[in-house]
Design a protein around this motif. Structure first.
Motif, PDB file in Angstrom:
ATOM      1  N   PHE A 133      21.501  -1.404  15.016  1.00  0.00           N
ATOM      2  CA  PHE A 133      22.291  -2.607  14.779  1.00  0.00           C
ATOM      3  C   PHE A 133      22.090  -3.204  13.392  1.00  0.00           C
ATOM      4  O   PHE A 133      22.926  -3.967  12.937  1.00  0.00           O
ATOM      5  CB  PHE A 133      21.958  -3.665  15.836  1.00  0.00           C
ATOM      6  CG  PHE A 133      22.019  -3.155  17.242  1.00  0.00           C
ATOM      7  CD1 PHE A 133      23.229  -2.798  17.810  1.00  0.00           C
ATOM      8  CD2 PHE A 133      20.857  -3.003  17.989  1.00  0.00           C
ATOM      9  CE1 PHE A 133      23.296  -2.314  19.105  1.00  0.00           C
ATOM     10  CE2 PHE A 133      20.901  -2.525  19.282  1.00  0.00           C
ATOM     11  CZ  PHE A 133      22.127  -2.174  19.848  1.00  0.00           C
ATOM     12  N   GLY A 134      20.974  -2.899  12.744  1.00  0.00           N
ATOM     13  CA  GLY A 134      20.733  -3.505  11.442  1.00  0.00           C
ATOM     14  C   GLY A 134      19.305  -3.318  10.974  1.00  0.00           C
ATOM     15  O   GLY A 134      18.585  -2.427  11.448  1.00  0.00           O
ATOM     16  N   LEU A 135      18.884  -4.180  10.041  1.00  0.00           N
ATOM     17  CA  LEU A 135      17.558  -4.083   9.432  1.00  0.00           C
ATOM     18  C   LEU A 135      16.882  -5.450   9.404  1.00  0.00           C
ATOM     19  O   LEU A 135      17.525  -6.474   9.160  1.00  0.00           O
ATOM     20  CB  LEU A 135      17.668  -3.580   7.987  1.00  0.00           C
ATOM     21  CG  LEU A 135      18.004  -2.102   7.784  1.00  0.00           C
ATOM     22  CD1 LEU A 135      18.275  -1.842   6.307  1.00  0.00           C
ATOM     23  CD2 LEU A 135      16.872  -1.208   8.279  1.00  0.00           C
ATOM     24  N   LEU A 136      15.563  -5.414   9.620  1.00  0.00           N
ATOM     25  CA  LEU A 136      14.717  -6.582   9.429  1.00  0.00           C
ATOM     26  C   LEU A 136      13.840  -6.319   8.215  1.00  0.00           C
ATOM     27  O   LEU A 136      13.125  -5.314   8.168  1.00  0.00           O
ATOM     28  CB  LEU A 136      13.855  -6.811  10.676  1.00  0.00           C
ATOM     29  CG  LEU A 136      12.667  -7.771  10.533  1.00  0.00           C
ATOM     30  CD1 LEU A 136      13.139  -9.167  10.157  1.00  0.00           C
ATOM     31  CD2 LEU A 136      11.849  -7.790  11.817  1.00  0.00           C
ATOM     32  N   ASN A 137      13.918  -7.187   7.212  1.00  0.00           N
ATOM     33  CA  ASN A 137      13.125  -7.049   5.992  1.00  0.00           C
ATOM     34  C   ASN A 137      12.180  -8.236   5.846  1.00  0.00           C
ATOM     35  O   ASN A 137      12.569  -9.379   6.097  1.00  0.00           O
ATOM     36  CB  ASN A 137      14.035  -6.977   4.757  1.00  0.00           C
ATOM     37  CG  ASN A 137      14.831  -5.691   4.705  1.00  0.00           C
ATOM     38  OD1 ASN A 137      14.450  -4.694   5.300  1.00  0.00           O
ATOM     39  ND2 ASN A 137      15.945  -5.718   4.008  1.00  0.00           N
ATOM     40  N   VAL A 138      10.951  -7.971   5.423  1.00  0.00           N
ATOM     41  CA  VAL A 138       9.970  -9.034   5.203  1.00  0.00           C
ATOM     42  C   VAL A 138       9.238  -8.760   3.892  1.00  0.00           C
ATOM     43  O   VAL A 138       9.144  -7.620   3.438  1.00  0.00           O
ATOM     44  CB  VAL A 138       8.941  -9.127   6.355  1.00  0.00           C
ATOM     45  CG1 VAL A 138       9.623  -9.590   7.641  1.00  0.00           C
ATOM     46  CG2 VAL A 138       8.233  -7.798   6.564  1.00  0.00           C
ATOM     47  N   ALA A 139       8.719  -9.839   3.301  1.00  0.00           N
ATOM     48  CA  ALA A 139       7.997  -9.702   2.031  1.00  0.00           C
ATOM     49  C   ALA A 139       7.001 -10.843   1.878  1.00  0.00           C
ATOM     50  O   ALA A 139       7.091 -11.856   2.573  1.00  0.00           O
ATOM     51  CB  ALA A 139       8.984  -9.707   0.861  1.00  0.00           C
ATOM     52  N   SER A 140       6.058 -10.646   0.961  1.00  0.00           N
ATOM     53  CA  SER A 140       5.087 -11.683   0.604  1.00  0.00           C
ATOM     54  C   SER A 140       4.806 -11.592  -0.893  1.00  0.00           C
ATOM     55  O   SER A 140       4.857 -10.495  -1.471  1.00  0.00           O
ATOM     56  CB  SER A 140       3.777 -11.498   1.382  1.00  0.00           C
ATOM     57  OG  SER A 140       3.970 -11.715   2.760  1.00  0.00           O
ATOM     58  N   PRO A 141       4.507 -12.726  -1.535  1.00  0.00           N
ATOM     59  CA  PRO A 141       4.214 -12.701  -2.973  1.00  0.00           C
ATOM     60  C   PRO A 141       3.009 -11.811  -3.277  1.00  0.00           C
ATOM     61  O   PRO A 141       2.056 -11.733  -2.490  1.00  0.00           O
ATOM     62  CB  PRO A 141       3.911 -14.171  -3.292  1.00  0.00           C
ATOM     63  CG  PRO A 141       4.590 -14.954  -2.225  1.00  0.00           C
ATOM     64  CD  PRO A 141       4.506 -14.100  -0.995  1.00  0.00           C
ATOM     65  N   ASN A 142       3.087 -11.121  -4.405  1.00  0.00           N
ATOM     66  CA  ASN A 142       1.975 -10.299  -4.905  1.00  0.00           C
ATOM     67  C   ASN A 142       1.548  -9.226  -3.910  1.00  0.00           C
ATOM     68  O   ASN A 142       0.396  -8.827  -3.864  1.00  0.00           O
ATOM     69  CB  ASN A 142       0.772 -11.186  -5.253  1.00  0.00           C
ATOM     70  CG  ASN A 142       1.115 -12.266  -6.263  1.00  0.00           C
ATOM     71  OD1 ASN A 142       1.636 -11.968  -7.329  1.00  0.00           O
ATOM     72  ND2 ASN A 142       0.855 -13.515  -5.909  1.00  0.00           N
ATOM     73  N   THR A 143       2.495  -8.767  -3.099  1.00  0.00           N
ATOM     74  CA  THR A 143       2.188  -7.728  -2.111  1.00  0.00           C
ATOM     75  C   THR A 143       3.148  -6.564  -2.309  1.00  0.00           C
ATOM     76  O   THR A 143       4.366  -6.736  -2.223  1.00  0.00           O
ATOM     77  CB  THR A 143       2.333  -8.266  -0.671  1.00  0.00           C
ATOM     78  OG1 THR A 143       1.491  -9.407  -0.516  1.00  0.00           O
ATOM     79  CG2 THR A 143       1.949  -7.195   0.346  1.00  0.00           C
ATOM     80  N   VAL A 144       2.597  -5.405  -2.588  1.00  0.00           N
ATOM     81  CA  VAL A 144       3.425  -4.220  -2.793  1.00  0.00           C
ATOM     82  C   VAL A 144       3.325  -3.250  -1.624  1.00  0.00           C
ATOM     83  O   VAL A 144       4.045  -2.263  -1.571  1.00  0.00           O
ATOM     84  CB  VAL A 144       3.038  -3.489  -4.101  1.00  0.00           C
ATOM     85  CG1 VAL A 144       3.252  -4.408  -5.290  1.00  0.00           C
ATOM     86  CG2 VAL A 144       1.596  -3.006  -4.054  1.00  0.00           C
ATOM     87  N   ARG A 145       2.416  -3.557  -0.690  1.00  0.00           N
ATOM     88  CA  ARG A 145       2.262  -2.663   0.452  1.00  0.00           C
ATOM     89  C   ARG A 145       1.600  -3.422   1.597  1.00  0.00           C
ATOM     90  O   ARG A 145       0.653  -4.181   1.395  1.00  0.00           O
ATOM     91  CB  ARG A 145       1.418  -1.445   0.073  1.00  0.00           C
ATOM     92  CG  ARG A 145       1.465  -0.334   1.113  1.00  0.00           C
ATOM     93  CD  ARG A 145       0.842   0.944   0.563  1.00  0.00           C
ATOM     94  NE  ARG A 145       1.041   2.052   1.482  1.00  0.00           N
ATOM     95  CZ  ARG A 145       2.141   2.787   1.532  1.00  0.00           C
ATOM     96  NH1 ARG A 145       3.123   2.541   0.696  1.00  0.00           N
ATOM     97  NH2 ARG A 145       2.255   3.776   2.391  1.00  0.00           N
ATOM     98  N   PHE A 146       2.132  -3.232   2.796  1.00  0.00           N
ATOM     99  CA  PHE A 146       1.530  -3.825   3.985  1.00  0.00           C
ATOM    100  C   PHE A 146       0.704  -2.774   4.729  1.00  0.00           C
ATOM    101  O   PHE A 146       0.969  -1.571   4.623  1.00  0.00           O
ATOM    102  CB  PHE A 146       2.613  -4.391   4.907  1.00  0.00           C
ATOM    103  CG  PHE A 146       3.320  -5.584   4.328  1.00  0.00           C
ATOM    104  CD1 PHE A 146       2.709  -6.826   4.290  1.00  0.00           C
ATOM    105  CD2 PHE A 146       4.605  -5.467   3.809  1.00  0.00           C
ATOM    106  CE1 PHE A 146       3.354  -7.927   3.763  1.00  0.00           C
ATOM    107  CE2 PHE A 146       5.262  -6.558   3.273  1.00  0.00           C
ATOM    108  CZ  PHE A 146       4.630  -7.795   3.252  1.00  0.00           C
ATOM    109  N   SER A 147      -0.262  -3.238   5.498  1.00  0.00           N
ATOM    110  CA  SER A 147      -1.146  -2.316   6.225  1.00  0.00           C
ATOM    111  C   SER A 147      -0.415  -1.681   7.394  1.00  0.00           C
ATOM    112  O   SER A 147       0.647  -2.142   7.824  1.00  0.00           O
ATOM    113  CB  SER A 147      -2.373  -3.082   6.737  1.00  0.00           C
ATOM    114  OG  SER A 147      -1.987  -3.980   7.779  1.00  0.00           O
ATOM    115  N   ASP A 148      -1.034  -0.614   7.931  1.00  0.00           N
ATOM    116  CA  ASP A 148      -0.457   0.048   9.096  1.00  0.00           C
ATOM    117  C   ASP A 148      -0.375  -0.912  10.284  1.00  0.00           C
ATOM    118  O   ASP A 148       0.576  -0.854  11.075  1.00  0.00           O
ATOM    119  CB  ASP A 148      -1.293   1.274   9.473  1.00  0.00           C
ATOM    120  CG  ASP A 148      -1.162   2.392   8.452  1.00  0.00           C
ATOM    121  OD1 ASP A 148      -0.195   2.352   7.647  1.00  0.00           O
ATOM    122  OD2 ASP A 148      -2.030   3.296   8.432  1.00  0.00           O
TER     123      ASP A 148
END
Length: 371
Positions: A133-148
Motif C-alpha cells: 500500500f505504501g511506505l513508512l519513512n523515518v529519520a533522526s538528526p545526525n543519524t545515517v544508520r539505524f540499528s537492527d
C-alpha cells in the motif's frame, strides 16, 4: 526480557489499539505516525500511499524539519527517489536504511536555513500479505544508520499499519457494494412505481385531448401531457444515474444510450485504447452524464460532442456544445450543482477540470484524469 523490550511491546500494544479504533484512513495513519515517533528514537517521519508508478500521496507527516515542510512539503510530494524506485521494482521487502535520500538532498540544496542535520532516512513497505500500500519513512538528526533492533521494531509497526490499511479498504469495498445494491433497489422501485404512474398520466392526458372538443380543455390536457413527458424524461435520467445501463458493453455505448434517452444527438471521437479500471470508467460516465444533463437543461440545443483521448499517462475527456453558454467568473460560486459534482468526481481521482464558456458561444468542459 530487557527494559527496552518491555517498552517496545507496550508501544506495539498502544499502536495496535489505536489502529483498531480508527476508521478513517488519513487520521489513522497520522495518529499512528505520531505515536511511533513519541515512543521511539525516531524524530521525524512521513507516510506515502502509493497507487502506481506515477502516483504517490503524502498522506501523513510529523515533526518535519523546515526544509522538508516548506511550500506544502513539495520536496516530499513531487519527483522520485531511491525508496520509491526500490518499492516499484519489488526490491524493498523489509525495513532498510537508505543512503543519500534524493528528496532530502534537494530540499537541503534549495533551503536557506540549516537543514537540522537530517540527510538519511530508513524506510519500510506497508503491506498485508502480498498486497502493498505504501511506505513508512523515518529519520533522526545526525543519524545515517539505524540499528537492527530499530529496524525490527519499525518492521513490526509497519506490519500493524499495513493490516489496518487492508481492513479499512475492505470495509470501504463492502460499503461500496452495499451502496450499489441500494442504488439498484431504488432504481427498480422508481421504474416500477413512479415511472409507470407518470407513463399512465401521459396516456390519460393524451386520451383526454381526443375525448373533448373544448379548446381550453384540450390545451389543459396538452399542458399536462407536456409536463408529464418532461417529468418522465427526468425520472428516466435519474434511474440511469442510479444504475447506469450499458456500461457492461463499454463506456461509449453507455454514453450514446444516455444521450439518446435525453434526446441529444451525440458525436463521439476517440483516440487511444479505452481499457480503464471500472472505477475510472464509471467516473467518466458519471461526469459525462452531468455534462449531458446540463446540455439538455441549459444549453438550448440538441447536439453535443464528446472527445476522449487516452495516452500512456492520462485521459482527456472533452464535452462540447454550441448552446447558450454562460459567463465564467472564478470569483463567484459555480453556476450549477452539476459542474460542482463534476469537479468533485474529477478531483477525487486526482484529476483536473476546466471549462470555457461565454454567453451565446457554447460551452467546452475539459477533464484530465491520471491513468
Amino acid at each position: 526480557m530487557t527494559k527496552a523490550d518491555h517498552s517496545n511491546i507496550a508501544l506495539l500494544k498502544e499502536i495496535a489499539e489505536l489502529l483498531n479504533e480508527e476508521t478513517e484512513m488519513k487520521q489513522m495513519l497520522q495518529l499512528a505516525l505520531e505515536k511511533l515517533l513519541e515512543g521511539t528514537k525516531f524524530e521525524t517521519g512521513w507516510i506515502f500511499l502509493i497507487k502506481d508508478r506515477r502516483r504517490h500521496e503524502l498522506i501523513a507527516e510529523a515533526n518535519l524539519p523546515n526544509n522538508l515542510e516548506q511550500d506544502g512539503c513539495r520536496y516530499l510530494c513531487k519527483g522520485g527517489c531511491w525508496c520509491l524506485s526500490k518499492y516499484h521494482n519489488n526490491e524493498l521487502e523489509k525495513a532498510s536504511n537508505i543512503i543519500e535520500c534524493q528528496r532530502i538532498e534537494l530540499a537541503n540544496k534549495h533551503s536557506n536555513e540549516a537543514h537540522d542535520a537530517i540527510t538519511h532516512h530508513a524506510t519500510v513497505p506497508l503491506q498485508s500479505g502480498p498486497e502493498k500500500f505504501g511506505l513508512l519513512n523515518v529519520a533522526s538528526p545526525n543519524t545515517v544508520r539505524f540499528s537492527d533492533d530499530d529496524l525490527a521494531l519499525l518492521e513490526s509497526i509497519a506490519f500493524q499499519i499495513g493490516s489496518a490499511i487492508k481492513r479499512i479498504l475492505l470495509t470501504k469495498q463492502e460499503k461500496d457494494v452495499a451502496l450499489a445494491q441500494e442504488r439498484n433497489r431504488l432504481a427498480r422501485d422508481l421504474h416500477d412505481s413512479v415511472n409507470q404512474l407518470l407513463f399512465s398520466v401521459t396516456l390519460t392526458s393524451r386520451a383526454g385531448i381526443e375525448m373533448t372538443d373544448e379548446p381550453l380543455v384540450k390545451e389543459t390536457f396538452a399542458e399536462i401531457q407536456s409536463l408529464t413527458q418532461e417529468a418522465l424524461t427526468e425520472m428516466r435520467a435519474l434511474i440511469w444515474q442510479l444504475r447506469p445501463k450499458g456500461l457492461e458493453t463499454g463506456l461509449l455505448e453507455a454514453l450514446k444510450g444516455y444521450a439518446e434517452m435525453l434526446g441529444i444527438t451525440l458525436d463521439v471521437k476517440v483516440s487511444g485504447v479505452l481499457q480503464f479500471p471500472s472505477k475510472i470508467e464509471e467516473a467518466l460516465f458519471r461526469i459525462a452524464q452531468e455534462a449531458l444533463n446540463n446540455v439538455r437543461k441549459h444549453a438550448g440545443v440538441k447536439q453535443a460532442q464528446i472527445i476522449i483521448r487516452v495516452t500512456h499517462s492520462d485521459i482527456l475527456l472533452v464535452i462540447k456544445d454550441d448552446g447558450r453558454g454562460f459567463s465564467v467568473d472564478s470569483s463567484i460560486a459555480l453556476p450549477s450543482l452539476g459542474l460542482q459534482s463534476m469537479r468533485d468526481r474529477t478531483e477525487a481521482l486526482g484529476g483536473t477540470i476546466d471549462w470555457v464558456s461565454d454567453i451565446g458561444k457554447g460551452t467546452e468542459i475539459l477533464i484530465r484524469l491520471p491513468y
